[in-house]
Design a protein around this motif. Structure first.
Motif, PDB file in Angstrom:
ATOM      1  N   GLU A 171      46.596  47.257  98.078  1.00  0.00           N
ATOM      2  CA  GLU A 171      47.254  46.928  99.345  1.00  0.00           C
ATOM      3  C   GLU A 171      46.847  45.544  99.837  1.00  0.00           C
ATOM      4  OE1 GLU A 171      48.166  48.856 103.711  1.00  0.00           O
ATOM      5  OE2 GLU A 171      47.000  49.997 102.254  1.00  0.00           O
ATOM      6  N   ALA A 172      45.570  45.204  99.708  1.00  0.00           N
ATOM      7  CA  ALA A 172      45.109  43.883 100.136  1.00  0.00           C
ATOM      8  C   ALA A 172      45.783  42.785  99.310  1.00  0.00           C
ATOM      9  CB  ALA A 172      43.587  43.786 100.004  1.00  0.00           C
ATOM     10  N   ALA A 173      45.912  43.013  98.011  1.00  0.00           N
ATOM     11  CA  ALA A 173      46.550  42.017  97.143  1.00  0.00           C
ATOM     12  C   ALA A 173      48.018  41.833  97.509  1.00  0.00           C
ATOM     13  CB  ALA A 173      46.411  42.438  95.681  1.00  0.00           C
ATOM     14  N   VAL A 174      48.712  42.930  97.738  1.00  0.00           N
ATOM     15  CA  VAL A 174      50.137  42.864  98.074  1.00  0.00           C
ATOM     16  C   VAL A 174      50.333  42.208  99.441  1.00  0.00           C
ATOM     17  CG1 VAL A 174      52.142  44.295  98.633  1.00  0.00           C
ATOM     18  CG2 VAL A 174      50.818  44.756  96.575  1.00  0.00           C
ATOM     19  N   GLU A 175      49.480  42.531 100.383  1.00  0.00           N
ATOM     20  CA  GLU A 175      49.580  41.907 101.714  1.00  0.00           C
ATOM     21  C   GLU A 175      49.369  40.403 101.629  1.00  0.00           C
ATOM     22  OE1 GLU A 175      46.864  43.898 104.338  1.00  0.00           O
ATOM     23  OE2 GLU A 175      48.060  45.727 104.369  1.00  0.00           O
ATOM     24  N   LEU A 176      48.395  39.976 100.813  1.00  0.00           N
ATOM     25  CA  LEU A 176      48.170  38.545 100.665  1.00  0.00           C
ATOM     26  C   LEU A 176      49.371  37.882  99.990  1.00  0.00           C
ATOM     27  CD1 LEU A 176      46.117  36.175 100.994  1.00  0.00           C
ATOM     28  CD2 LEU A 176      45.607  36.562  98.583  1.00  0.00           C
ATOM     29  N   ALA A 177      49.892  38.525  98.941  1.00  0.00           N
ATOM     30  CA  ALA A 177      51.062  37.974  98.247  1.00  0.00           C
ATOM     31  C   ALA A 177      52.222  37.804  99.225  1.00  0.00           C
ATOM     32  CB  ALA A 177      51.460  38.884  97.088  1.00  0.00           C
ATOM     33  N   ARG A 178      52.463  38.810 100.030  1.00  0.00           N
ATOM     34  CA  ARG A 178      53.565  38.731 100.998  1.00  0.00           C
ATOM     35  C   ARG A 178      53.322  37.605 102.014  1.00  0.00           C
ATOM     36  NH1 ARG A 178      57.672  41.774 101.638  1.00  0.00           N
ATOM     37  NH2 ARG A 178      56.845  43.635 100.617  1.00  0.00           N
ATOM     38  N   SER A 179      52.110  37.495 102.506  1.00  0.00           N
ATOM     39  CA  SER A 179      51.816  36.471 103.512  1.00  0.00           C
ATOM     40  C   SER A 179      51.945  35.053 102.949  1.00  0.00           C
ATOM     41  CB  SER A 179      50.423  36.673 104.109  1.00  0.00           C
ATOM     42  OG  SER A 179      49.415  36.303 103.191  1.00  0.00           O
ATOM     43  N   LYS A 180      51.726  34.899 101.655  1.00  0.00           N
ATOM     44  CA  LYS A 180      51.822  33.575 101.016  1.00  0.00           C
ATOM     45  C   LYS A 180      53.152  33.374 100.291  1.00  0.00           C
ATOM     46  CE  LYS A 180      46.992  32.590 100.577  1.00  0.00           C
ATOM     47  NZ  LYS A 180      46.255  31.454 100.042  1.00  0.00           N
ATOM     48  N   GLU A 181      54.068  34.334 100.479  1.00  0.00           N
ATOM     49  CA  GLU A 181      55.392  34.285  99.845  1.00  0.00           C
ATOM     50  C   GLU A 181      55.295  34.179  98.331  1.00  0.00           C
ATOM     51  OE1 GLU A 181      57.834  31.379 101.829  1.00  0.00           O
ATOM     52  OE2 GLU A 181      57.601  32.391 103.765  1.00  0.00           O
ATOM     53  N   LEU A 182      54.407  35.005  97.755  1.00  0.00           N
ATOM     54  CA  LEU A 182      54.241  35.090  96.309  1.00  0.00           C
ATOM     55  C   LEU A 182      54.925  36.343  95.799  1.00  0.00           C
ATOM     56  CD1 LEU A 182      50.405  34.348  96.102  1.00  0.00           C
ATOM     57  CD2 LEU A 182      52.277  32.725  95.733  1.00  0.00           C
ATOM     58  N   ASN A 183      55.281  36.330  94.530  1.00  0.00           N
ATOM     59  CA  ASN A 183      55.737  37.542  93.867  1.00  0.00           C
ATOM     60  C   ASN A 183      54.541  38.166  93.162  1.00  0.00           C
ATOM     61  OD1 ASN A 183      58.612  37.578  94.416  1.00  0.00           O
ATOM     62  ND2 ASN A 183      58.706  35.737  93.166  1.00  0.00           N
ATOM     63  N   VAL A 184      54.683  39.428  92.773  1.00  0.00           N
ATOM     64  CA  VAL A 184      53.606  40.172  92.130  1.00  0.00           C
ATOM     65  C   VAL A 184      54.071  40.639  90.759  1.00  0.00           C
ATOM     66  CG1 VAL A 184      52.252  42.293  92.265  1.00  0.00           C
ATOM     67  CG2 VAL A 184      52.618  40.938  94.317  1.00  0.00           C
ATOM     68  N   ARG A 185      53.212  40.421  89.761  1.00  0.00           N
ATOM     69  CA  ARG A 185      53.444  40.959  88.415  1.00  0.00           C
ATOM     70  C   ARG A 185      52.326  41.978  88.160  1.00  0.00           C
ATOM     71  NH1 ARG A 185      54.292  36.461  84.872  1.00  0.00           N
ATOM     72  NH2 ARG A 185      56.488  36.815  85.326  1.00  0.00           N
ATOM     73  N   PRO A 186      52.649  43.269  88.179  1.00  0.00           N
ATOM     74  CA  PRO A 186      51.614  44.298  88.033  1.00  0.00           C
ATOM     75  C   PRO A 186      51.349  44.659  86.564  1.00  0.00           C
ATOM     76  CG  PRO A 186      53.678  45.337  88.618  1.00  0.00           C
ATOM     77  CD  PRO A 186      53.939  43.852  88.557  1.00  0.00           C
ATOM     78  N   THR A 187      50.535  43.874  85.872  1.00  0.00           N
ATOM     79  CA  THR A 187      50.201  44.225  84.493  1.00  0.00           C
ATOM     80  C   THR A 187      49.109  45.298  84.435  1.00  0.00           C
ATOM     81  OG1 THR A 187      48.720  42.325  84.308  1.00  0.00           O
ATOM     82  CG2 THR A 187      50.955  42.030  83.513  1.00  0.00           C
ATOM     83  N   CYS A 188      48.384  45.494  85.509  1.00  0.00           N
ATOM     84  CA  CYS A 188      47.398  46.573  85.612  1.00  0.00           C
ATOM     85  C   CYS A 188      48.142  47.895  85.797  1.00  0.00           C
ATOM     86  CB  CYS A 188      46.476  46.317  86.801  1.00  0.00           C
ATOM     87  SG  CYS A 188      45.408  47.707  87.226  1.00  0.00           S
ATOM     88  N   GLY A 189      47.834  48.874  84.957  1.00  0.00           N
ATOM     89  CA  GLY A 189      48.494  50.174  85.046  1.00  0.00           C
ATOM     90  C   GLY A 189      48.309  50.853  86.391  1.00  0.00           C
ATOM     91  N   PHE A 190      47.111  50.759  86.963  1.00  0.00           N
ATOM     92  CA  PHE A 190      46.875  51.377  88.260  1.00  0.00           C
ATOM     93  C   PHE A 190      47.764  50.750  89.327  1.00  0.00           C
ATOM     94  CE2 PHE A 190      45.052  51.342  92.463  1.00  0.00           C
ATOM     95  CZ  PHE A 190      44.906  52.698  92.699  1.00  0.00           C
ATOM     96  N   VAL A 191      47.816  49.429  89.360  1.00  0.00           N
ATOM     97  CA  VAL A 191      48.620  48.738  90.375  1.00  0.00           C
ATOM     98  C   VAL A 191      50.096  49.047  90.175  1.00  0.00           C
ATOM     99  CG1 VAL A 191      49.299  46.499  91.304  1.00  0.00           C
ATOM    100  CG2 VAL A 191      46.915  46.918  90.727  1.00  0.00           C
ATOM    101  N   ARG A 192      50.534  49.083  88.930  1.00  0.00           N
ATOM    102  CA  ARG A 192      51.937  49.416  88.646  1.00  0.00           C
ATOM    103  C   ARG A 192      52.270  50.801  89.198  1.00  0.00           C
ATOM    104  NH1 ARG A 192      51.859  47.432  83.951  1.00  0.00           N
ATOM    105  NH2 ARG A 192      51.156  49.288  82.841  1.00  0.00           N
ATOM    106  N   SER A 193      51.396  51.769  88.970  1.00  0.00           N
ATOM    107  CA  SER A 193      51.588  53.126  89.487  1.00  0.00           C
ATOM    108  C   SER A 193      51.559  53.143  91.012  1.00  0.00           C
ATOM    109  CB  SER A 193      50.492  54.037  88.925  1.00  0.00           C
ATOM    110  OG  SER A 193      50.570  55.315  89.475  1.00  0.00           O
ATOM    111  N   TRP A 194      50.640  52.395  91.608  1.00  0.00           N
ATOM    112  CA  TRP A 194      50.544  52.328  93.068  1.00  0.00           C
ATOM    113  C   TRP A 194      51.832  51.764  93.662  1.00  0.00           C
ATOM    114  CZ3 TRP A 194      50.658  48.573  96.875  1.00  0.00           C
ATOM    115  CH2 TRP A 194      50.177  48.956  98.129  1.00  0.00           C
TER     116      TRP A 194
END
Length: 93
Positions: A57-80
């Motif tokens: 959640e912290a990573a996604v919130e930071l990405a959103r605040s900085k107008e970044l996209n997210v590539r979830p190569t981590c299986g846990f993050v992809r599932s989340w």
């Protein structure tokens, strides 16, 4: 024990202090606008406590605040992210 996730930008990771241990979500930048979330590590004694979710959640919130996209190569993050479709607009493959 801190319950606040810390962003260590120079080390490309998010960290949650767990007393003598820490949980970590590592990432790398793919270009200037994609945060590739690569690996989540939660100590065995703390699995199932929602710590990985706090890191994601912290990573996604930071990405959103900085107008970044997210590539979830981590299986846990992809599932989340599958369980949190409100963030699907950030995901790139």
């Amino acid at each position: 024990m801190s319950t606040k996730v810390r962003h260590e930008e120079n080390a490309h990771r998010f960290v949650l202090d767990l007393g003598k241990e820490e949980a970590v979500l590592n990432y790398r930048m793919d270009g200037e606008d994609i945060m590739n979330l690569t690996y989540t590590e939660v100590p065995k004694g703390h699995e199932g406590e929602g710590i990985g979710s706090q890191l994601a959640e912290a990573a996604v919130e930071l990405a959103r605040s900085k107008e970044l996209n997210v590539r979830p190569t981590c299986g846990f993050v992809r599932s989340w992210l599958e369980k949190h479709p409100e963030h699907s607009d950030l995901i790139v493959s």
